[in-house]
Structures are given as structure tokens and as C-alpha cells.
Design a protein around this motif. Structure first.
Motif, PDB file in Angstrom:
ATOM      1  N   ALA A 133      49.216  45.903  38.410  1.00 35.77           N
ATOM      2  CA  ALA A 133      48.933  47.165  37.718  1.00 35.77           C
ATOM      3  C   ALA A 133      47.497  47.203  37.216  1.00 35.77           C
ATOM      4  O   ALA A 133      46.814  48.230  37.318  1.00 35.77           O
ATOM      5  N   ASN A 134      47.020  46.083  36.677  1.00 34.13           N
ATOM      6  CA  ASN A 134      45.641  46.047  36.199  1.00 34.13           C
ATOM      7  C   ASN A 134      44.639  46.190  37.342  1.00 34.13           C
ATOM      8  O   ASN A 134      43.573  46.789  37.174  1.00 34.13           O
ATOM      9  N   SER A 135      44.985  45.634  38.503  1.00 33.37           N
ATOM     10  CA  SER A 135      44.061  45.710  39.641  1.00 33.37           C
ATOM     11  C   SER A 135      43.965  47.117  40.220  1.00 33.37           C
ATOM     12  O   SER A 135      43.042  47.402  40.991  1.00 33.37           O
ATOM     13  N   THR A 136      44.898  48.012  39.865  1.00 34.90           N
ATOM     14  CA  THR A 136      44.799  49.387  40.357  1.00 34.90           C
ATOM     15  C   THR A 136      43.562  50.088  39.827  1.00 34.90           C
ATOM     16  O   THR A 136      43.094  51.065  40.415  1.00 34.90           O
ATOM     17  N   ALA A 137      43.023  49.581  38.700  1.00 31.07           N
ATOM     18  CA  ALA A 137      41.798  50.183  38.164  1.00 31.07           C
ATOM     19  C   ALA A 137      40.664  50.058  39.173  1.00 31.07           C
ATOM     20  O   ALA A 137      39.897  51.010  39.386  1.00 31.07           O
ATOM     21  N   SER A 138      40.532  48.885  39.787  1.00 35.88           N
ATOM     22  CA  SER A 138      39.477  48.712  40.792  1.00 35.88           C
ATOM     23  C   SER A 138      39.743  49.580  42.019  1.00 35.88           C
ATOM     24  O   SER A 138      38.806  50.052  42.673  1.00 35.88           O
ATOM     25  N   SER A 303      45.877  44.190  47.686  1.00 30.49           N
ATOM     26  CA  SER A 303      45.847  43.341  46.496  1.00 30.49           C
ATOM     27  C   SER A 303      46.661  42.076  46.733  1.00 30.49           C
ATOM     28  O   SER A 303      47.835  42.111  47.100  1.00 30.49           O
ATOM     29  N   ILE A 304      46.027  40.901  46.489  1.00 29.00           N
ATOM     30  CA  ILE A 304      46.705  39.609  46.624  1.00 29.00           C
ATOM     31  C   ILE A 304      46.661  38.855  45.305  1.00 29.00           C
ATOM     32  O   ILE A 304      46.826  37.641  45.267  1.00 29.00           O
ATOM     33  N   ILE A 305      46.475  39.600  44.223  1.00 31.89           N
ATOM     34  CA  ILE A 305      46.255  38.973  42.934  1.00 31.89           C
ATOM     35  C   ILE A 305      47.476  38.205  42.449  1.00 31.89           C
ATOM     36  O   ILE A 305      47.360  37.167  41.797  1.00 31.89           O
ATOM     37  N   GLU A 306      48.682  38.688  42.764  1.00 28.02           N
ATOM     38  CA  GLU A 306      49.882  38.007  42.293  1.00 28.02           C
ATOM     39  C   GLU A 306      50.231  36.795  43.150  1.00 28.02           C
ATOM     40  O   GLU A 306      51.055  35.971  42.749  1.00 28.02           O
ATOM     41  N   ARG A 307      49.606  36.666  44.305  1.00 27.23           N
ATOM     42  CA  ARG A 307      49.874  35.491  45.152  1.00 27.23           C
ATOM     43  C   ARG A 307      48.890  34.364  44.887  1.00 27.23           C
ATOM     44  O   ARG A 307      49.276  33.203  44.778  1.00 27.23           O
ATOM     45  N   LEU A 308      47.610  34.684  44.768  1.00 23.00           N
ATOM     46  CA  LEU A 308      46.597  33.652  44.599  1.00 23.00           C
ATOM     47  C   LEU A 308      46.237  33.392  43.143  1.00 23.00           C
ATOM     48  O   LEU A 308      45.707  32.330  42.824  1.00 23.00           O
ATOM     49  N   TYR A 318      33.124  34.839  43.624  1.00 21.97           N
ATOM     50  CA  TYR A 318      31.733  34.627  43.218  1.00 21.97           C
ATOM     51  C   TYR A 318      30.991  33.733  44.210  1.00 21.97           C
ATOM     52  O   TYR A 318      29.836  34.016  44.574  1.00 21.97           O
ATOM     53  N   CYS A 319      31.627  32.661  44.639  1.00 26.82           N
ATOM     54  CA  CYS A 319      30.959  31.719  45.544  1.00 26.82           C
ATOM     55  C   CYS A 319      30.668  32.357  46.903  1.00 26.82           C
ATOM     56  O   CYS A 319      29.568  32.210  47.461  1.00 26.82           O
ATOM     57  N   ILE A 320      31.650  33.084  47.445  1.00 25.81           N
ATOM     58  CA  ILE A 320      31.450  33.735  48.745  1.00 25.81           C
ATOM     59  C   ILE A 320      30.392  34.827  48.644  1.00 25.81           C
ATOM     60  O   ILE A 320      29.512  34.954  49.516  1.00 25.81           O
ATOM     61  N   MET A 321      30.443  35.632  47.561  1.00 23.38           N
ATOM     62  CA  MET A 321      29.465  36.707  47.388  1.00 23.38           C
ATOM     63  C   MET A 321      28.050  36.152  47.233  1.00 23.38           C
ATOM     64  O   MET A 321      27.090  36.711  47.774  1.00 23.38           O
ATOM     65  N   GLY A 322      27.912  35.046  46.493  1.00 22.07           N
ATOM     66  CA  GLY A 322      26.596  34.433  46.352  1.00 22.07           C
ATOM     67  C   GLY A 322      26.041  33.963  47.681  1.00 22.07           C
ATOM     68  O   GLY A 322      24.850  34.150  47.975  1.00 22.07           O
ATOM     69  N   SER A 323      26.903  33.367  48.516  1.00 24.05           N
ATOM     70  CA  SER A 323      26.466  32.916  49.840  1.00 24.05           C
ATOM     71  C   SER A 323      26.067  34.090  50.722  1.00 24.05           C
ATOM     72  O   SER A 323      25.071  34.026  51.466  1.00 24.05           O
ATOM     73  N   LEU A 324      26.827  35.179  50.631  1.00 27.48           N
ATOM     74  CA  LEU A 324      26.502  36.365  51.431  1.00 27.48           C
ATOM     75  C   LEU A 324      25.175  36.986  50.993  1.00 27.48           C
ATOM     76  O   LEU A 324      24.412  37.486  51.830  1.00 27.48           O
ATOM     77  N   VAL A 354      33.770  43.956  50.809  1.00 30.41           N
ATOM     78  CA  VAL A 354      35.188  43.622  50.982  1.00 30.41           C
ATOM     79  C   VAL A 354      35.581  42.464  50.068  1.00 30.41           C
ATOM     80  O   VAL A 354      36.628  42.506  49.400  1.00 30.41           O
ATOM     81  N   VAL A 355      34.763  41.426  50.009  1.00 32.74           N
ATOM     82  CA  VAL A 355      35.057  40.278  49.145  1.00 32.74           C
ATOM     83  C   VAL A 355      35.088  40.708  47.685  1.00 32.74           C
ATOM     84  O   VAL A 355      35.967  40.297  46.912  1.00 32.74           O
ATOM     85  N   PHE A 356      34.154  41.557  47.291  1.00 29.63           N
ATOM     86  CA  PHE A 356      34.140  42.065  45.916  1.00 29.63           C
ATOM     87  C   PHE A 356      35.417  42.838  45.604  1.00 29.63           C
ATOM     88  O   PHE A 356      36.007  42.681  44.530  1.00 29.63           O
ATOM     89  N   GLY A 357      35.848  43.701  46.534  1.00 31.29           N
ATOM     90  CA  GLY A 357      37.039  44.506  46.298  1.00 31.29           C
ATOM     91  C   GLY A 357      38.312  43.689  46.241  1.00 31.29           C
ATOM     92  O   GLY A 357      39.200  43.950  45.423  1.00 31.29           O
ATOM     93  N   ILE A 358      38.431  42.682  47.100  1.00 31.58           N
ATOM     94  CA  ILE A 358      39.636  41.859  47.127  1.00 31.58           C
ATOM     95  C   ILE A 358      39.698  40.923  45.919  1.00 31.58           C
ATOM     96  O   ILE A 358      40.763  40.716  45.334  1.00 31.58           O
ATOM     97  N   GLY A 359      38.560  40.356  45.536  1.00 28.26           N
ATOM     98  CA  GLY A 359      38.557  39.317  44.519  1.00 28.26           C
ATOM     99  C   GLY A 359      38.172  39.768  43.125  1.00 28.26           C
ATOM    100  O   GLY A 359      39.007  40.257  42.355  1.00 28.26           O
ATOM    101  N   PRO A 360      36.898  39.634  42.742  1.00 23.30           N
ATOM    102  CA  PRO A 360      36.495  39.850  41.355  1.00 23.30           C
ATOM    103  C   PRO A 360      36.775  41.238  40.798  1.00 23.30           C
ATOM    104  O   PRO A 360      37.021  41.371  39.598  1.00 23.30           O
ATOM    105  N   ALA A 361      36.731  42.278  41.620  1.00 16.45           N
ATOM    106  CA  ALA A 361      36.878  43.641  41.096  1.00 16.45           C
ATOM    107  C   ALA A 361      38.187  43.825  40.347  1.00 16.45           C
ATOM    108  O   ALA A 361      38.213  44.286  39.203  1.00 16.45           O
ATOM    109  N   GLY A 362      39.308  43.466  40.988  1.00 17.93           N
ATOM    110  CA  GLY A 362      40.603  43.640  40.341  1.00 17.93           C
ATOM    111  C   GLY A 362      40.961  42.513  39.391  1.00 17.93           C
ATOM    112  O   GLY A 362      41.529  42.738  38.318  1.00 17.93           O
ATOM    113  N   ALA A 363      40.642  41.271  39.764  1.00 17.75           N
ATOM    114  CA  ALA A 363      41.021  40.118  38.946  1.00 17.75           C
ATOM    115  C   ALA A 363      40.309  40.124  37.600  1.00 17.75           C
ATOM    116  O   ALA A 363      40.891  39.729  36.583  1.00 17.75           O
ATOM    117  N   THR A 364      39.059  40.567  37.564  1.00 21.30           N
ATOM    118  CA  THR A 364      38.319  40.609  36.306  1.00 21.30           C
ATOM    119  C   THR A 364      38.991  41.530  35.305  1.00 21.30           C
ATOM    120  O   THR A 364      39.119  41.202  34.116  1.00 21.30           O
TER     121      THR A 364
END
Length: 472
Positions: A133-138, A303-308, A318-324, A354-364
Motif C-alpha cells: 500500500a505504501n509503495s502505491t505512492a511511487s 511491486s516486489i516489496i513484500e517478497r524482497l 542504490y548500488c545498481i543506480m550508482g553503477s549505472l 526502471v531500477v529506481f521505480g522497482i527499488g528505492p522509490a516505493g521502499a523508501t
């Protein structure tokens, strides 16, 4: 979320607004505006949204505690509709100042809405769906970007005659929420903990979650109420001085600052530059730029927030985005050397989004809600929102000038360093919040807040006097 972004993502809109400023200046003073002044006015037009957001978020704590999330959201929609009307009438009134005023009011509305949305959605959701539910904001943030880009195409509302309608379109989602939100209840934790409305809490739980068995979530509310029995809602200064929430505060500062300084805004700006360097037609560029916004939207949907879990998504993202970003800096520097290099840059940009949307955007967003108790959630969101809007203002003001320099692409190295540093901090100090109650998360943070000091255990009789809703 959708309201805040729906009229901000059109390339053609920026062209029309700049032309409108120049025309208005010529009509008033008899000579065209200097290009440096035009760039300055445009940067203010963009960044004043952040100033408004800063003002709105600063008052969110007081309004949330006094009136509740639902009432604040309803009144906030009226402010957004007013802002949309002011911007929509700017061309008719021949006043670019009305765009500035409308953008400021739009920012105030968004500044109020963002922390309210996060808290309200987080509090009305059962624990098993809280992260989703929180990740729906992103998702709705990304939807606003995509909707703005689609509506801003020249064939739709991005034309010379219809751009004021595009600016006013941000009032449509506000009107929809104004008409539908009255059918939803206030959040059950707010009704119980702040209003002492036991019957209202029971009714809200039944309306939101149905007639099933929800005892685990009810127990969590009662435990949190027991720990808050002699605790008032903290002010911002009180929260900053309170040692029991020191590391939670550190985490929200790191997460909020990193979202704005991750380079996502810079990536969206450079997409047009990269495609232009590749020699694409301007009309084709607008459609290809749209693919970046749609990529983030699709990533937010999956959204894969409840699995990972939250920590894994933030740290890994963060690590993948920094490398990109490091790779994007290289390709942007070499795009004049090889004809195929801009295509590599575009692929890396899409992957970054894509990495931003899947990871930090919703999880933060989920972490912000989950690491604070009800007593300090409003001031914590004020602090996070202030940092967020300060970042928007700084990026919006300075980035147009950075880009016109010949070494603009090297700003990504700064964002890269911030991402890697934040990833290390998250790995070392942020506990996983997936599937845990606020009491359990607080106990994890107490190990950092008090270290070797003895921490009082949560009393075993926390359910005493709070049995009002054991049967729903």
C-alpha cells in the motif's frame, strides 16, 4: 501524487511558457527579455514549486494532529483546484506572474499532500499489505509523470493554444479525490489513539478490512497505544532532541536526501539532450522521451516489496543506480565520438529509471511510515518533507545552469557518490521492517539508540484496558 506531477512533465510546455514570458515582456517593456533573465525566470518557475512544497510540508504536522489526515486531504484538494485555476487563466490575463503564483500554490498543496498520503495509506492498511500500500505512492507519482508527458504531446494539450489547459489539468485529480474521499473513513489508529473513539475505530476497521479476523493488527494498535499512554505528539524540535528516536531520524534524513540527490531529476532532463545529439527529429524525441516515463510507471506497477523486503530493495537499488550513473557519464562524454553511443546512453537511462521505480522509490516511502511510532510520525514526516522540497528547489534552481556548461554530465559523479554512501549507511544501520510491528521495529532501533544501556522492555500487560475491539 498524480495531481502534483500531471502538468510538469511536458517538453512542449516548457517551450510555450518561455515563449509566453518573452511575449509578455515584449508587450510590457517594448523589447525582448535577455536570455539570461529568461533562463532565470524559467528556473524560478520550476523551483518555486519546491518552495511551496517546503511551506506546505512545514505545516503538515500541526494540521495532521489537529484535524486528522482525511479532513486535511479534503481541504488540500480545494487549494490544488485554486492553483490550477490561477495557472489556467494566466495566458488570458497576459501575466506570467500568475504561473509563478499557481506553481507556488500547487507546491504548497503537494507539500501538504505527500506526508498526509503516506501516513493515511500506511495507517489504513493491514500489516500484510502495508508495504504494498505504501509503495502505491511511487506508482501514482510515476503515473503523474507519464500522464503529464502524454497529455503534453503537441497533438493533445501541448500545442500553442492549449498549454494553459495542460497547466490547469492538475486540478482534475484533485476534483476526483474531493468527490470520492468522503466515502472513506479516518484512519483507525488516529481515531483510537488521538480521539479515543473506540466505536469509530471499530467501524473504520470493518469498513476498510471487511468482517474477517483482524486481531493481529488490532493487537498492534493496542500495543502502540499502551506504549504511548503517557506520550504526547512530539514537535519537530522535541523529536530532534529525543535520544529514543535518534537513529530513526538519521535514517529518514538519509533516505529523504538520497531520493532527491539520486540523479533521477537530472536523468529526465538529459534524456532530451541525448536524443537530440543522436540526430532524432524533435517530434520523434518527444515520443522517445515518453518511453522513459512509461518505463518508470511499469517498474512501479511490478511491486516486489513484500517478497524482497525494504532494506534489500533500497540497498541494492542504490548500488545498481550508482553503477549505472558511472556508465552514463562515460557514454555522455563519448557520444560525439561514436554514432551508436547515444543509443547506449538511452538504454542506460531507461534501465536507471526502471531500477529506481522497482527499488528505492516505493521502499523508501514504506520505510518512512514503518520506523516511527504514531507520537513522532507527524514531525518525522515534516523533517523528511522539508529535506525533499529543499532538494527539489536546489536541483530546479541550479541544474539548468549546470547543464549549459560543457562539463554538465560530470554532475552524475556527485550523484553516484551519494548513492554509494547511502547504500553503505543503509546496509550498516537500517533494520529490515518487512512483516514487523512498530513495537518490534522500535526494539531493533533501540539497540542503536541506547547501545549498551539497558532499555525498558515493553510491558506484558499492554492489552490491559484495550479490549474494546477483540470482537468485530
Amino acid at each position: 501524487k498524480l495531481t502534483a506531477r500531471v502538468c510538469s512533465e511536458s517538453f512542449f510546455l516548457s517551450q510555450h511558457v518561455k515563449a509566453f514570458i518573452n511575449e509578455t515582456w515584449l508587450e510590457r517593456y517594448g523589447y525582448p527579455i535577455h536570455q539570461d533573465n529568461l533562463l532565470f525566470l524559467w528556473s524560478i518557475t520550476v523551483s518555486i514549486f519546491g518552495i511551496g512544497g517546503l511551506v506546505g510540508s512545514s505545516g503538515s504536522r500541526y494540521l495532521t494532529v489537529k484535524y486528522g489526515k482525511k479532513k486535511c486531504l479534503l481541504c488540500n484538494n480545494l487549494l490544488m483546484i485554486t492553483a490550477a485555476s490561477v495557472m489556467g487563466c494566466s495566458k488570458m490575463a497576459r501575466s506570467f506572474e500568475m504561473i509563478l503564483i499557481g506553481r507556488f500554490l500547487c507546491g504548497v498543496s503537494a507539500g501538504l499532500c505527500v506526508p498526509l498520503h503516506h501516513q493515511y495509506v500506511g495507517e489504513i492498511s493491514p500489516k500484510k499489505l502495508r508495504g504494498f500500500a505504501n509503495s502505491t505512492a511511487s506508482f501514482f507519482w510515476s503515473l503523474g509523470k507519464a500522464a503529464g508527458q502524454i497529455a503534453g504531446q503537441r497533438e493533445l494539450l501541448g500545442s500553442q493554444s492549449l498549454w494553459p489547459v495542460l497547466m490547469a489539468s492538475c486540478g482534475i485529480p484533485a476534483l476526483v479525490q474531493l468527490l470520492t474521499l468522503p466515502f472513506f473513513p479516518e484512519s483507525p489508529p488516529y481515531l483510537f489513539m488521538h480521539k479515543g473513539d473506540q466505536e469509530g475505530c471499530k467501524k473504520a476497521i470493518r469498513q476498510l478490512w471487511g468482517e474477517g479476523h483482524h486481531q493481529a493488527e488490532i493487537d498492534d494498535i493496542m500495543k502502540e497505544k499502551a506504549t504511548m499512554k503517557n506520550t504526547k505528539i512530539l514537535s519537530v524540535l522535541e523529536l530532534m532532541k529525543e535520544p529514543a528516536f535518534r537513529w530513526q531520524l538519521y535514517m529518514i534524513i538519509v533516505l529523504s536526501a538520497t531520493v532527491q540527490l539520486s540523479g533521477i531529476s537530472a536523468i529526465y532532463f538529459y534524456t532530451f539532450e541525448v536524443l537530440q545529439a543522436a540526430g532524432f527529429d524533435e517530434r520523434m524525441i518527444s515520443y522517445m522521451t515518453l518511453s522513459v516515463g512509461l518505463s518508470e510507471l511499469l517498474a512501479a506497477v511490478s511491486s516486489i516489496i513484500e517478497r524482497l523486503g525494504r532494506k534489500t530493495l533500497v540497498r541494492g537499488g542504490y548500488c545498481i543506480m550508482g553503477s549505472l550513473l558511472a556508465a552514463i557519464t562515460v557514454t555522455l562524454s563519448l557520444q560525439d565520438w561514436y554514432f551508436w553511443m547515444p543509443y547506449c546512453s538511452l538504454c542506460l537511462i531507461i534501465l536507471f529509471v526502471v531500477v529506481f521505480g522497482i527499488g528505492p522509490a516505493g521502499a523508501t516511502i514504506s520505510i518512512r511510515v514503518e520506523i516511527f511510532q504514531m507520537s513522532c510520525r507527524p514531525p518525522a514526516f515534516v523533517i523528511g518533507a522539508v529535506l525533499n522540497w529543499l532538494g527539489i528547489f536546489v536541483i530546479g534552481t541550479t541544474f539548468p545552469f549546470i547543464v549549459v556548461s560543457h562539463s554538465g554530465q560530470f554532475c552524475f559523479l556527485i550523484f553516484m557518490g551519494i548513492l554509494f554512501t547511502s547504500g553503505v549507511i543503509v546496509h550498516l544501520f537500517l533494520p529490515e521492517t518487512k512483516g514487523k510491528s512498530i513495537v518490534e521495529i522500535t526494539e531493533e532501533f533501540n539497540k542503536l539508540n541506547f547501545k549498551k544501556k539497558r532499555v525498558p522492555a515493553t510491558p506484558n500487560h499492554v492489552m490491559e484496558d484495550y479490549t474494546f475491539c477483540t470482537r468485530l
